[in-house]
Scaffold this active site. Structure first.
Site, PDB file in Angstrom:
ATOM      1  N   LYS A   1      13.099   5.331  22.085  1.00  0.00           N
ATOM      2  CA  LYS A   1      12.095   4.253  22.168  1.00  0.00           C
ATOM      3  C   LYS A   1      11.847   3.644  20.782  1.00  0.00           C
ATOM      4  O   LYS A   1      11.661   2.437  20.653  1.00  0.00           O
ATOM      5  CB  LYS A   1      10.775   4.788  22.741  1.00  0.00           C
ATOM      6  CG  LYS A   1      10.807   5.138  24.216  1.00  0.00           C
ATOM      7  CD  LYS A   1      11.037   3.948  25.131  1.00  0.00           C
ATOM      8  CE  LYS A   1       9.887   2.976  25.159  1.00  0.00           C
ATOM      9  NZ  LYS A   1      10.123   1.872  26.136  1.00  0.00           N
TER      10      LYS A   1
ATOM     11  N   THR B   1       5.779   2.869  22.825  1.00  0.00           N
ATOM     12  CA  THR B   1       4.905   4.008  23.094  1.00  0.00           C
ATOM     13  C   THR B   1       4.346   4.589  21.791  1.00  0.00           C
ATOM     14  O   THR B   1       4.982   4.472  20.737  1.00  0.00           O
ATOM     15  CB  THR B   1       5.700   5.107  23.832  1.00  0.00           C
ATOM     16  OG1 THR B   1       4.971   6.334  23.792  1.00  0.00           O
ATOM     17  CG2 THR B   1       7.071   5.362  23.205  1.00  0.00           C
ATOM     18  N   ASP B   2       3.202   5.257  21.891  1.00  0.00           N
ATOM     19  CA  ASP B   2       2.650   5.902  20.683  1.00  0.00           C
ATOM     20  C   ASP B   2       3.513   7.082  20.235  1.00  0.00           C
ATOM     21  O   ASP B   2       3.376   7.561  19.106  1.00  0.00           O
ATOM     22  CB  ASP B   2       1.192   6.350  20.919  1.00  0.00           C
ATOM     23  CG  ASP B   2       1.032   7.413  21.998  1.00  0.00           C
ATOM     24  OD1 ASP B   2       2.013   7.740  22.689  1.00  0.00           O
ATOM     25  OD2 ASP B   2      -0.109   7.919  22.156  1.00  0.00           O
ATOM     26  N   GLU B   3       4.422   7.553  21.108  1.00  0.00           N
ATOM     27  CA  GLU B   3       5.257   8.708  20.722  1.00  0.00           C
ATOM     28  C   GLU B   3       6.199   8.380  19.570  1.00  0.00           C
ATOM     29  O   GLU B   3       6.751   9.283  18.946  1.00  0.00           O
ATOM     30  CB  GLU B   3       6.066   9.222  21.921  1.00  0.00           C
ATOM     31  CG  GLU B   3       5.169   9.772  22.991  1.00  0.00           C
ATOM     32  CD  GLU B   3       5.853  10.758  23.936  1.00  0.00           C
ATOM     33  OE1 GLU B   3       6.969  11.216  23.636  1.00  0.00           O
ATOM     34  OE2 GLU B   3       5.239  11.068  24.963  1.00  0.00           O
TER      35      GLU B   3
ATOM     36  N   TYR C   1      13.673  11.248  23.788  1.00  0.00           N
ATOM     37  CA  TYR C   1      13.000  10.095  24.410  1.00  0.00           C
ATOM     38  C   TYR C   1      12.353   9.214  23.347  1.00  0.00           C
ATOM     39  O   TYR C   1      12.602   8.005  23.279  1.00  0.00           O
ATOM     40  CB  TYR C   1      11.933  10.569  25.418  1.00  0.00           C
ATOM     41  CG  TYR C   1      10.922   9.487  25.756  1.00  0.00           C
ATOM     42  CD1 TYR C   1      11.276   8.380  26.519  1.00  0.00           C
ATOM     43  CD2 TYR C   1       9.604   9.551  25.274  1.00  0.00           C
ATOM     44  CE1 TYR C   1      10.353   7.362  26.807  1.00  0.00           C
ATOM     45  CE2 TYR C   1       8.686   8.556  25.557  1.00  0.00           C
ATOM     46  CZ  TYR C   1       9.063   7.459  26.317  1.00  0.00           C
ATOM     47  OH  TYR C   1       8.154   6.465  26.589  1.00  0.00           O
TER      48      TYR C   1
HETATM   49  P1  NAD Z   1       8.898   5.045  34.976  1.00  0.00           P
HETATM   50  O1  NAD Z   1       9.896   6.100  34.666  1.00  0.00           O
HETATM   51  O2  NAD Z   1       7.867   5.290  36.012  1.00  0.00           O
HETATM   52  O3  NAD Z   1       9.663   3.697  35.402  1.00  0.00           O
HETATM   53  C1  NAD Z   1      10.802   3.244  34.744  1.00  0.00           C
HETATM   54  C2  NAD Z   1      11.446   2.160  35.606  1.00  0.00           C
HETATM   55  O4  NAD Z   1      12.598   1.660  34.898  1.00  0.00           O
HETATM   56  C3  NAD Z   1      11.945   2.663  36.956  1.00  0.00           C
HETATM   57  O5  NAD Z   1      11.597   1.756  37.977  1.00  0.00           O
HETATM   58  C4  NAD Z   1      13.461   2.721  36.787  1.00  0.00           C
HETATM   59  O6  NAD Z   1      14.178   2.531  37.997  1.00  0.00           O
HETATM   60  C5  NAD Z   1      13.690   1.589  35.802  1.00  0.00           C
HETATM   61  N1  NAD Z   1      14.937   1.758  35.035  1.00  0.00           N
HETATM   62  C6  NAD Z   1      15.361   2.869  34.399  1.00  0.00           C
HETATM   63  N2  NAD Z   1      16.573   2.642  33.829  1.00  0.00           N
HETATM   64  C7  NAD Z   1      16.886   1.347  34.097  1.00  0.00           C
HETATM   65  C8  NAD Z   1      17.984   0.524  33.754  1.00  0.00           C
HETATM   66  N3  NAD Z   1      19.007   0.994  33.039  1.00  0.00           N
HETATM   67  N4  NAD Z   1      17.998  -0.757  34.188  1.00  0.00           N
HETATM   68  C9  NAD Z   1      16.951  -1.245  34.932  1.00  0.00           C
HETATM   69  N5  NAD Z   1      15.910  -0.501  35.293  1.00  0.00           N
HETATM   70  C10 NAD Z   1      15.856   0.782  34.872  1.00  0.00           C
HETATM   71  O7  NAD Z   1       8.232   4.677  33.576  1.00  0.00           O
HETATM   72  P2  NAD Z   1       6.744   4.208  33.249  1.00  0.00           P
HETATM   73  O8  NAD Z   1       5.893   5.384  33.022  1.00  0.00           O
HETATM   74  O9  NAD Z   1       6.353   3.171  34.230  1.00  0.00           O
HETATM   75  O10 NAD Z   1       6.984   3.521  31.812  1.00  0.00           O
HETATM   76  C11 NAD Z   1       7.329   2.144  31.720  1.00  0.00           C
HETATM   77  C12 NAD Z   1       7.502   1.799  30.253  1.00  0.00           C
HETATM   78  O11 NAD Z   1       6.298   2.079  29.528  1.00  0.00           O
HETATM   79  C13 NAD Z   1       8.596   2.606  29.549  1.00  0.00           C
HETATM   80  O12 NAD Z   1       9.269   1.741  28.654  1.00  0.00           O
HETATM   81  C14 NAD Z   1       7.838   3.679  28.786  1.00  0.00           C
HETATM   82  O13 NAD Z   1       8.548   4.082  27.653  1.00  0.00           O
HETATM   83  C15 NAD Z   1       6.575   2.930  28.418  1.00  0.00           C
HETATM   84  N6  NAD Z   1       5.357   3.737  28.230  1.00  0.00           N
HETATM   85  C16 NAD Z   1       4.984   4.641  29.174  1.00  0.00           C
HETATM   86  C17 NAD Z   1       3.788   5.343  29.001  1.00  0.00           C
HETATM   87  C18 NAD Z   1       3.321   6.343  30.038  1.00  0.00           C
HETATM   88  O14 NAD Z   1       2.335   7.038  29.806  1.00  0.00           O
HETATM   89  N7  NAD Z   1       3.946   6.459  31.196  1.00  0.00           N
HETATM   90  C19 NAD Z   1       3.005   5.134  27.862  1.00  0.00           C
HETATM   91  C20 NAD Z   1       3.442   4.199  26.899  1.00  0.00           C
HETATM   92  C21 NAD Z   1       4.604   3.503  27.108  1.00  0.00           C
HETATM   93  O1  DAU Z   2       2.225   8.964  24.868  1.00  0.00           O
HETATM   94  C1  DAU Z   2       2.904   8.081  25.705  1.00  0.00           C
HETATM   95  C2  DAU Z   2       3.942   8.844  26.501  1.00  0.00           C
HETATM   96  O2  DAU Z   2       3.226   9.627  27.446  1.00  0.00           O
HETATM   97  C3  DAU Z   2       4.952   7.937  27.196  1.00  0.00           C
HETATM   98  O3  DAU Z   2       5.710   7.267  26.218  1.00  0.00           O
HETATM   99  C4  DAU Z   2       5.880   8.758  28.106  1.00  0.00           C
HETATM  100  O4  DAU Z   2       6.733   7.884  28.840  1.00  0.00           O
HETATM  101  C5  DAU Z   2       5.033   9.560  29.073  1.00  0.00           C
HETATM  102  O5  DAU Z   2       5.869  10.383  29.858  1.00  0.00           O
HETATM  103  C6  DAU Z   2       4.012  10.421  28.320  1.00  0.00           C
HETATM  104  O6  DAU Z   2       4.666  11.474  27.579  1.00  0.00           O
HETATM  105  P1  DAU Z   2       4.072  12.966  27.508  1.00  0.00           P
HETATM  106  O7  DAU Z   2       5.172  13.881  27.169  1.00  0.00           O
HETATM  107  O8  DAU Z   2       2.845  13.015  26.672  1.00  0.00           O
HETATM  108  O9  DAU Z   2       3.603  13.116  29.044  1.00  0.00           O
HETATM  109  P2  DAU Z   2       3.737  14.329  30.106  1.00  0.00           P
HETATM  110  O10 DAU Z   2       2.940  13.910  31.293  1.00  0.00           O
HETATM  111  O11 DAU Z   2       5.143  14.730  30.298  1.00  0.00           O
HETATM  112  O12 DAU Z   2       2.987  15.508  29.374  1.00  0.00           O
HETATM  113  C7  DAU Z   2       1.633  15.391  28.941  1.00  0.00           C
HETATM  114  C8  DAU Z   2       1.254  16.698  28.262  1.00  0.00           C
HETATM  115  O13 DAU Z   2       1.213  17.736  29.255  1.00  0.00           O
HETATM  116  C9  DAU Z   2       2.248  17.163  27.217  1.00  0.00           C
HETATM  117  O14 DAU Z   2       1.540  17.778  26.144  1.00  0.00           O
HETATM  118  C10 DAU Z   2       3.091  18.212  27.942  1.00  0.00           C
HETATM  119  C11 DAU Z   2       2.108  18.822  28.924  1.00  0.00           C
HETATM  120  N1  DAU Z   2       2.701  19.306  30.201  1.00  0.00           N
HETATM  121  C12 DAU Z   2       3.475  18.439  30.923  1.00  0.00           C
HETATM  122  C13 DAU Z   2       4.056  18.843  32.115  1.00  0.00           C
HETATM  123  C14 DAU Z   2       4.936  17.903  32.900  1.00  0.00           C
HETATM  124  C15 DAU Z   2       2.420  20.577  30.666  1.00  0.00           C
HETATM  125  O15 DAU Z   2       1.685  21.350  30.013  1.00  0.00           O
HETATM  126  N2  DAU Z   2       2.987  20.978  31.850  1.00  0.00           N
HETATM  127  C16 DAU Z   2       3.799  20.171  32.592  1.00  0.00           C
HETATM  128  O16 DAU Z   2       4.301  20.613  33.650  1.00  0.00           O
END
Ligand code: NAD
Ligand code: DAU
Length: 340
Positions: free
Chosen positions: A155, A126-128, A151
């Site tokens: 990562k 992730t970019d985080e 988190y």
């Molecule tokens: P999500 O939380 O929707 O899904 C995570 C999945 O992993 C779920 O199905 C969960 O059951 C499974 N899981 C969790 N712990 C596990 C374990 N111990 N063993 C097997 N399965 C397990 O997450 P997402 O948003 O789909 O993200 C997927 C990946 O992409 C993650 O690695 C996250 O860090 C990365 N990512 C997410 C974003 C975003 O914006 N959501 C951006 C960049 C990278």
């Molecule tokens: O940048 C990639 C990441 O993006 C992934 O690695 C993570 O898995 C994914 O959860 C996401 O992280 P963020 O923390 O950026 O996403 P989130 O949707 O939780 O929040 C987006 C922005 O919105 C952040 O600045 C916090 C703000 N926020 C979030 C929630 C849930 C609010 O202001 N109110 C809220 O209730």
């Protein structure tokens, strides 16, 4: 036929990946290993269930015995690791499971992949991991890692462990670092689905701090197209940033959702900020664009409307989710946050 272990394939990005890629590729045989935590939902995979090139195993990536068994049984030669605890706010409430799944779990997969001599291991990062930007600048692949939340620290550890396996053992590892995803099937604890659903219920929209934090948004299918390209053609030992150059302030996203659903901005409620809240993320994706020829297909203005429509049309999907365990998490996170 490529026998691929996809982990976390019942979550948001993983399920979109499997549903999309089984249609695009006829040489992929996918074994989906997922623990089905609160975020994993087999309903997401309805359209892939009956595909003979898809199978599901419920299990934990930290379970080395199970992971080794699956490598043997399915002659796994490729891994794409999506499995993770993915929500920053949850990692602030408790970090242990983030360390266990994201760090130890990834290490279990890497060790198994080393033993069974995989031909490719893609770590979804992730970019985080880069930390936070000021008003200017972009994250490039050479930006030093500086994760700020439990988190992102977990990562970053997984990401570095994967690269260490390349440097130490010559394992064919590639790492992707993507920005914020949006689209169908995203669990409603994340900003966009949470705001859409609260708006549909005329519930307050909790905006953290001043609402001016910036995220760089990408439609989930564009992320998955990039993952497949890096998986197929990325150079081993390399990191590829993925992003669509779509920066938005949180408050502007919230207002856009309200406008689309014809609701008043009076629903907005500024609440106490997220502890350690990163100010701005923005991705420089020049490398994947120039080296692999990737570019996003979806523009934000259209894809966000498509996403809002999806949530309107799939009430049953999220209504089932927002009862039970998720409801108690919501109370716990937001009950002490009000500024009034
Ligand atoms: P999500 O939380 O929707 O899904 C995570 C999945 O992993 C779920 O199905 C969960 O059951 C499974 N899981 C969790 N712990 C596990 C374990 N111990 N063993 C097997 N399965 C397990 O997450 P997402 O948003 O789909 O993200 C997927 C990946 O992409 C993650 O690695 C996250 O860090 C990365 N990512 C997410 C974003 C975003 O914006 N959501 C951006 C960049 C990278
Ligand atoms: O940048 C990639 C990441 O993006 C992934 O690695 C993570 O898995 C994914 O959860 C996401 O992280 P963020 O923390 O950026 O996403 P989130 O949707 O939780 O929040 C987006 C922005 O919105 C952040 O600045 C916090 C703000 N926020 C979030 C929630 C849930 C609010 O202001 N109110 C809220 O209730």
């Amino acid at each position: 036929m490529k026998s691929i272990l996809v982990t976390g394939g019942a979550g948001f990005i993983g399920s979109n990946f499997i549903n999309h890629i089984l249609k695009e590729r006829d040489d992929y045989n996918i074994v989906n290993l997922d623990k089905l935590t609160y975020a994993g939902n087999l309903e997401n995979l309805k359209e892939s269930e009956s595909n003979p090139r898809y199978s599901f195993v419920r299990g934990d990536i930290t379970n080395a015995e199970l992971v080794h068994y699956l490598f043997q049984k399915h002659s796994i030669k490729y891994v794409i690791n999506f499995a993770a605890e993915s929500h920053v706010d949850r990692s602030i409430l408790g970090s242990e499971i983030f360390f266990r799944t994201n760090v130890i779990g990834t290490n279990v997969l890497l060790e198994a992949a080393r033993r069974y001599e995989v031909e490719r291991f893609l770590q979804v990062s992730t970019d985080e991991v880069y930390g936070s930007l000021g008003e200017e600048g972009l994250f490039s692949e050479t930006t030093p890692l500086s994760p700020n939340s439990p988190y992102s620290a977990s990562k970053a550890s997984a990401d570095m462990m994967a690269l260490a396996f390349y440097h130490t053992y010559g394992m064919p590892v590639v790492v992707t670092r993507c920005s914020n995803n949006y689209g169908p099937l995203q669990f409603p604890e994340k900003l966009i689905p949470l705001m859409i659903i609260n708006t549909l219920y005329d519930k307050k929209l909790p905006v953290y701090g001043d609402g001016l934090n910036v995220r760089d948004w990408i439609y989930v299918i564009d992320h998955n197209r990039a993952i497949d390209l890096v998986f197929d053609k990325g150079r081993i030992g390399q990191v590829y940033n993925i992003g669509a150059s779509q920066e938005m302030k949180n408050i502007d996203i919230v207002k856009l959702v309200l406008k689309n659903l014809n609701k008043s901005e009076e629903l907005i409620e500024y609440v106490k900020d997220r502890p350690g809240h990163d100010r701005r993320y923005a991705i420089d994706s020049t490398k994947i664009r120039t080296e692999l020829g990737w570019k996003p297909k979806y523009c934000f203005e259209e894809a966000i409307v498509k996403t809002i429509e999806w949530y309107k049309e799939n009430r049953k999907w999220w209504e089932r989710i927002i009862t039970g365990e998720y409801q108690s998490y919501y109370e716990r996170l937001y009950s002490n946050r009000s500024l009034q």
